[in-house]
Design an enzyme around this catalytic site. Structure first.
Site, mmCIF file in Angstrom:
data_model
loop_
_atom_site.group_PDB
_atom_site.id
_atom_site.type_symbol
_atom_site.label_atom_id
_atom_site.label_comp_id
_atom_site.label_asym_id
_atom_site.label_seq_id
_atom_site.Cartn_x
_atom_site.Cartn_y
_atom_site.Cartn_z
ATOM 1 N N CYS A 52 43.882 44.343 44.223
ATOM 2 C CA CYS A 52 43.550 44.168 45.093
ATOM 3 C C CYS A 52 42.100 43.624 45.387
ATOM 4 O O CYS A 52 40.681 43.903 45.528
ATOM 5 C CB CYS A 52 43.121 46.193 45.071
ATOM 6 N N ALA A 57 36.740 43.968 45.314
ATOM 7 C CA ALA A 57 38.421 43.303 45.081
ATOM 8 C C ALA A 57 38.244 43.903 43.315
ATOM 9 O O ALA A 57 36.900 44.419 42.558
ATOM 10 C CB ALA A 57 38.544 41.581 45.259
ATOM 11 N N LYS A 58 38.667 43.670 42.571
ATOM 12 C CA LYS A 58 39.359 44.268 41.106
ATOM 13 C C LYS A 58 41.032 43.768 40.923
ATOM 14 O O LYS A 58 41.806 43.560 41.774
ATOM 15 C CB LYS A 58 39.333 45.380 41.097
ATOM 16 N N GLY A 59 40.915 43.465 40.182
ATOM 17 C CA GLY A 59 42.878 43.388 39.191
ATOM 18 C C GLY A 59 43.070 43.502 37.906
ATOM 19 O O GLY A 59 41.574 43.945 37.212
#
Length: 417
Positions: free
Chosen positions: A59, A104-106
């Site tokens: 994201c 962001a992050k994943g």
């Protein structure tokens, strides 16, 4: 009160800060939504020859202030909602400590403890191929998070570099030193939590050398925080992991606990020189500071009602639910928010990215000095907002700064088309 998920929690925190900051309604509405979330399916050939398909996400929440920045976690609880919430928190974190990044992050839905090293490598490389269309050294720079580490980042760097045809060390941060990592990055988040805990004690008039501290979580962040606070004279009375918590009211021998964990498959279970208690017991110990350093939503309303710590320092992302935070505020228990307390990791990630971009490295002392300067400045700014604007709690004060900086970036950039 009804407990909600991490995304609702984050959005509620934003709304609570809204009345204390002057932001255009249209811009504030934009700030509530991620720019994009990519969902990918990752087929991996397992060691037994079978093929298993894993679901994963990346994201990118808001890039008004610069390239997206955020970690990648491997965990069975990963979900689209979770990575969106974490990406939002990263956005406010980078803005609060004034880095030129967005958030962001994943994450990959998996149980790393059930996978071999080879399977984790294949999963990491497949994930990198799946998200490489939206990441880049000037676009989105991943980093380690829960159950990922410098080796994981080296695999991501290598996979991305193979597609580019040349080495691109600045595609990720948190790498091993041998492939462009920076000194101090591995312990940066824990060091930052320690710095903020010391600043908090000073603000509250507590002597760190006489303080009792309980730390929920003994992974990279929790263990480093425990070690550094122990070195500064604090009485670390309890630490925990998924197997439970170890407790000694006279203070744990933190180096001995760390050595035991290292030789016990990374687990506290069975540690002989302290009382074994539950994680719930740890969260409600009568201590000067409680430091949740594991995952989100561990301090619920029920825990908040029973919590006896003088202050909570959030080393994890989103460890306190929105309703629980209201309970603690009503009980006059200050909570130092995650977007400040655990910002040490992203600060040193920024320093690593800058060094990679310049193809020049800095000494550990310079990295740690920069880390402390940025964190203490952000802490002072949060206190100034808290005291100067009659804001009800520290989290809301931190959010007013982060939201205003991000909104200003949107104001200057405008809306295209």
């Amino acid at each position: 009160m009804t407990e909600t998920g991490p995304l609702d929690n984050m959005l509620a925190q934003m709304e609570q800060a809204r009345e204390y900051v002057d932001i255009d309604d249209g811009i504030f509405e934009r700030l509530k939504y991620p720019e994009r979330t990519l969902s990918v399916s990752l087929p991996v050939r397992m060691d037994d020859g079978s093929v298993e398909v894993f679901d994963a996400y990346r994201c990118q929440f808001d890039g008004a202030r610069g390239p997206f920045k955020g970690g990648i976690r491997f965990h069975p609880t990963v979900s689209e909602e979770e990575v969106q919430a974490l990406a939002g928190w990263m956005t406010w974190k980078t803005a609060l400590v004034d880095l030129p990044f967005g958030g962001a992050k994943g994450g990959i839905i998996c149980q790393p403890k059930e996978l071999s090293q080879s399977e984790i490598e294949q999963l990491t490389r497949r994930y990198t191929e799946g998200i490489r269309r939206i990441i880049g050294p000037d676009t989105d720079i991943p980093a380690p998070d829960v159950n990922t580490n410098p080796r994981t980042m080296a695999w991501i760097m290598d996979t991305y570099s193979v597609y580019q045809g040349y080495a691109v060390p600045e595609i990720v941060t948190g790498k091993p030193l041998e492939v462009g990592g920076t000194a101090g990055r591995v312990e940066a988040t824990g060091r930052g939590v320690t710095i903020i805990t010391e600043e908090t004690f000073e603000y509250l008039g507590t002597d760190v050398a006489q303080a009792d501290v309980a730390i929920q979580g003994f992974g990279n962040v929790g263990s480093v925080t425990a070690r550094l606070l122990h070195e500064r004279g604090a009485n670390v009375v309890a630490v925990s992991d998924v197997t439970g918590a170890v407790y000694d009211p006279s203070g744990l021998d933190v180096p001995d606990v760390s050595a035991y964990v290292e030789n016990n498959d990374g687990r506290l279970e069975g540690y002989p020189d302290a009382e074994f208690i539950t994680n719930d017991d740890l969260l409600t110990l009568d201590v000067d500071a409680l430091i949740p350093a594991a995952i989100e939503d561990v301090i619920t309303v029920d825990v908040a009602d029973r919590l006896e710590a003088d202050v909570v320092v959030e080393a994890a992302n989103g460890p306190t639910t929105f309703d629980a935070a209201a309970v603690l505020r009503d009980r006059d228990v200050p909570v130092v928010p995650d977007i400040l307390a655990n910002a040490g990791g992203v600060i040193v990630s920024y320093l690593e990215w800058v060094q990679n971009s310049q193809q020049y490295s800095w000494e550990l002392e310079e990295v740690n000095r920069d880390l402390e300067a940025r964190l203490t400045e952000a802490f002072d700014e949060m206190l100034a907002a808290y005291e100067g604007k009659d804001i009800p709690d520290l989290r809301t004060a931190a959010y007013t700064i982060a939201l205003e900086r991000t909104a200003d970036a949107h104001e200057y950039r405008g809306l295209f088309p």
